[in-house]
Structures are given as C-alpha cells and as structure tokens.
Design a protein around this motif. Structure first.
Motif, short mmCIF file in Angstrom:
data_model
loop_
_atom_site.label_atom_id
_atom_site.label_comp_id
_atom_site.label_asym_id
_atom_site.label_seq_id
_atom_site.Cartn_x
_atom_site.Cartn_y
_atom_site.Cartn_z
N VAL A 59 0.83 -1.19 0.00
CA VAL A 59 0.00 0.00 0.00
C VAL A 59 0.88 1.25 0.00
CG1 VAL A 59 -1.71 1.28 1.33
CG2 VAL A 59 -1.89 -1.17 1.15
N VAL A 60 1.94 1.24 0.83
CA VAL A 60 2.82 2.41 0.89
C VAL A 60 3.53 2.60 -0.44
CG1 VAL A 60 4.86 3.35 2.02
CG2 VAL A 60 3.10 2.22 3.37
N THR A 61 4.05 1.51 -1.01
CA THR A 61 4.75 1.60 -2.29
C THR A 61 3.80 2.09 -3.38
OG1 THR A 61 6.19 -0.19 -1.63
CG2 THR A 61 6.14 0.35 -3.95
N HIS A 62 2.54 1.61 -3.34
CA HIS A 62 1.56 2.04 -4.34
C HIS A 62 1.30 3.54 -4.23
CE1 HIS A 62 -1.77 1.81 -7.10
NE2 HIS A 62 -2.57 2.34 -6.20
N ARG A 63 1.18 4.04 -2.98
CA ARG A 63 0.92 5.46 -2.78
C ARG A 63 2.10 6.29 -3.29
NH1 ARG A 63 0.71 7.60 3.01
NH2 ARG A 63 2.87 7.96 2.52
N TYR A 64 3.34 5.83 -2.99
CA TYR A 64 4.52 6.56 -3.45
C TYR A 64 4.64 6.49 -4.97
CZ TYR A 64 6.26 7.39 1.23
OH TYR A 64 6.41 7.83 2.51
N SER A 65 4.26 5.36 -5.57
CA SER A 65 4.35 5.28 -7.02
C SER A 65 3.33 6.21 -7.66
CB SER A 65 4.16 3.84 -7.51
OG SER A 65 2.87 3.38 -7.21
N GLN A 66 2.15 6.35 -7.05
CA GLN A 66 1.18 7.32 -7.57
C GLN A 66 1.73 8.73 -7.43
OE1 GLN A 66 -2.36 6.51 -5.30
NE2 GLN A 66 -3.27 5.31 -6.96
N THR A 67 2.34 9.03 -6.28
CA THR A 67 2.94 10.35 -6.08
C THR A 67 4.03 10.59 -7.10
OG1 THR A 67 2.47 10.20 -3.72
CG2 THR A 67 4.10 11.83 -4.41
N PHE A 68 4.83 9.55 -7.38
CA PHE A 68 5.91 9.67 -8.35
C PHE A 68 5.36 10.05 -9.72
CE2 PHE A 68 8.19 7.48 -11.77
CZ PHE A 68 9.40 8.15 -11.72
N PHE A 69 4.34 9.31 -10.18
CA PHE A 69 3.80 9.57 -11.52
C PHE A 69 3.08 10.91 -11.59
CE2 PHE A 69 4.09 4.86 -11.80
CZ PHE A 69 5.07 4.85 -12.77
N LEU A 70 2.36 11.28 -10.52
CA LEU A 70 1.70 12.58 -10.52
C LEU A 70 2.72 13.71 -10.53
CD1 LEU A 70 -1.23 12.03 -8.01
CD2 LEU A 70 -1.38 12.34 -10.47
N SER A 71 3.76 13.59 -9.68
CA SER A 71 4.77 14.64 -9.63
C SER A 71 5.51 14.73 -10.96
CB SER A 71 5.77 14.36 -8.51
OG SER A 71 5.14 14.45 -7.27
N PHE A 72 5.83 13.58 -11.53
CA PHE A 72 6.55 13.58 -12.80
C PHE A 72 5.72 14.21 -13.90
CE2 PHE A 72 8.40 11.61 -16.61
CZ PHE A 72 9.71 11.99 -16.43
N SER A 73 4.44 13.89 -13.96
CA SER A 73 3.59 14.48 -15.00
C SER A 73 3.38 15.97 -14.74
CB SER A 73 2.25 13.76 -15.08
OG SER A 73 1.52 13.94 -13.88
N GLN A 74 3.28 16.37 -13.48
CA GLN A 74 3.15 17.79 -13.17
C GLN A 74 4.42 18.55 -13.57
OE1 GLN A 74 2.19 17.45 -9.01
NE2 GLN A 74 0.03 17.90 -9.36
N LEU A 75 5.58 17.93 -13.32
CA LEU A 75 6.84 18.56 -13.72
C LEU A 75 6.90 18.73 -15.24
CD1 LEU A 75 9.44 16.78 -11.41
CD2 LEU A 75 8.80 19.18 -11.38
N GLU A 76 6.47 17.70 -15.96
CA GLU A 76 6.45 17.78 -17.42
C GLU A 76 5.49 18.87 -17.90
OE1 GLU A 76 8.25 16.24 -19.86
OE2 GLU A 76 9.48 15.58 -18.18
N ASN A 77 4.34 18.97 -17.23
CA ASN A 77 3.36 19.98 -17.63
C ASN A 77 3.85 21.40 -17.34
OD1 ASN A 77 1.59 18.03 -18.53
ND2 ASN A 77 0.45 17.94 -16.61
N LEU A 78 4.75 21.55 -16.37
CA LEU A 78 5.28 22.87 -16.03
C LEU A 78 6.36 23.34 -16.99
CD1 LEU A 78 5.62 22.93 -12.14
CD2 LEU A 78 4.12 24.31 -13.55
N GLN A 79 6.95 22.46 -17.76
CA GLN A 79 8.09 22.83 -18.60
C GLN A 79 7.78 23.96 -19.60
OE1 GLN A 79 11.21 22.00 -17.93
NE2 GLN A 79 10.26 20.97 -16.19
N PRO A 80 6.64 23.93 -20.31
CA PRO A 80 6.36 25.05 -21.22
C PRO A 80 6.22 26.39 -20.47
CG PRO A 80 4.93 23.20 -21.72
CD PRO A 80 5.65 22.86 -20.46
#
Length: 143
Positions: free
Chosen positions: A1-22
């Motif tokens: 459960v903890v790993t799943h939550r962190y993996s969701q955080t990872f993907f959300l943060s990564f996609s947010q970082l990508e969306n901020l680039q422009p």
C-alpha cells in the motif's frame, strides 16, 4: 500500500513537472529579456546579468513547484527508497545461492518449495518462474 501510494505520487509529480516545462520556458524567456534590459540600464556585465537571471529563475521555478506541489525530489523519492531495498535483496539472494549462509539454508531450500517447485535448488524445468519474472519486470518498466 505504501509503495503504491509513493508510485502514484511519483507519476503525478513527474507528470506535473512535465506539464510545467512550457510555462517555465516562457517565464525564463521573459525573465532573460527583463534581466538584459535591467542590466543595460544599470551597466551590468554579462556575468553579473547571468547571475541575476539564474538566481531569479531558481526563485520563480521554486515558486511554481510550491504552487503545484510537485517538487522534483518527490518524483525521485520512490527511486531512493527502492534502490537500497533492491541492493539488500540482491545481496541476500546472492548469499543464499552461493551457500554463504551455510549448509542448513541449502537443506531448507531443497525441501521448502511450493506448488510445482518443491526443490528451490533445482532449475525450474517448466520455465514458469523465469518467464513470469521477466514479464513482471517488463510490465514495471513499461508502466
């Protein structure tokens, strides 16, 4: 459960970082223009103007990370947690396979299997375990 939550955080943060680039790119261009104009007004050298630009860009990018709650460290947190675990598991499996833990462990492996693999010291003649492990690793990499 903890790993799943962190993996969701990872993907959300990564996609947010990508969306901020422009947005970061646009702000950097505007900031570069403002610093060059201000530098010409105050007679800054190229080096001083570059230092002001870098300092202000770091501040603006940090504000964007705080605004969107997507600091780059959050995106790499899962990796920093998984790497030590992977190293420890790899070392433990290596020690078990070369007999560093003693003959008692070897005896337990020879009679401690389940399902179709009752002897963990013998190769899997059905290739179910190696193929499933490879497929799971491929799935993890693709996701």
């Amino acid at each position: 459960v903890v790993t799943h939550r962190y993996s969701q955080t990872f993907f959300l943060s990564f996609s947010q970082l990508e969306n901020l680039q422009p947005e970061i790119k646009g702000l950097a261009e505007r900031l570069r223009y403002e610093v060059s104009v201000r530098g010409k007004q105050l007679g800054w050298s190229e080096k001083v103007a570059r230092l002001h630009f870098q300092k202000n860009l770091r501040r603006v990018v940090s504000e964007l990370y705080v605004r969107d709650n997507c600091h780059p460290f959050q995106a790499t947190l899962l990796v920093w947690v998984q790497v030590p675990v992977w190293v420890c598991v790899s070392l433990a499996l290596r020690n078990c396979s070369v007999g560093a833990a003693g003959s008692q462990v070897q005896e337990q492996f020879s009679s401690g299997g389940a399902l179709w693999f009752t002897d963990l010291t013998a190769p899997d003649s059905t290739w179910i375990l190696p193929v499933s492990l490879g497929l799971v690793n491929l799935l993890i990499v693709e996701v």
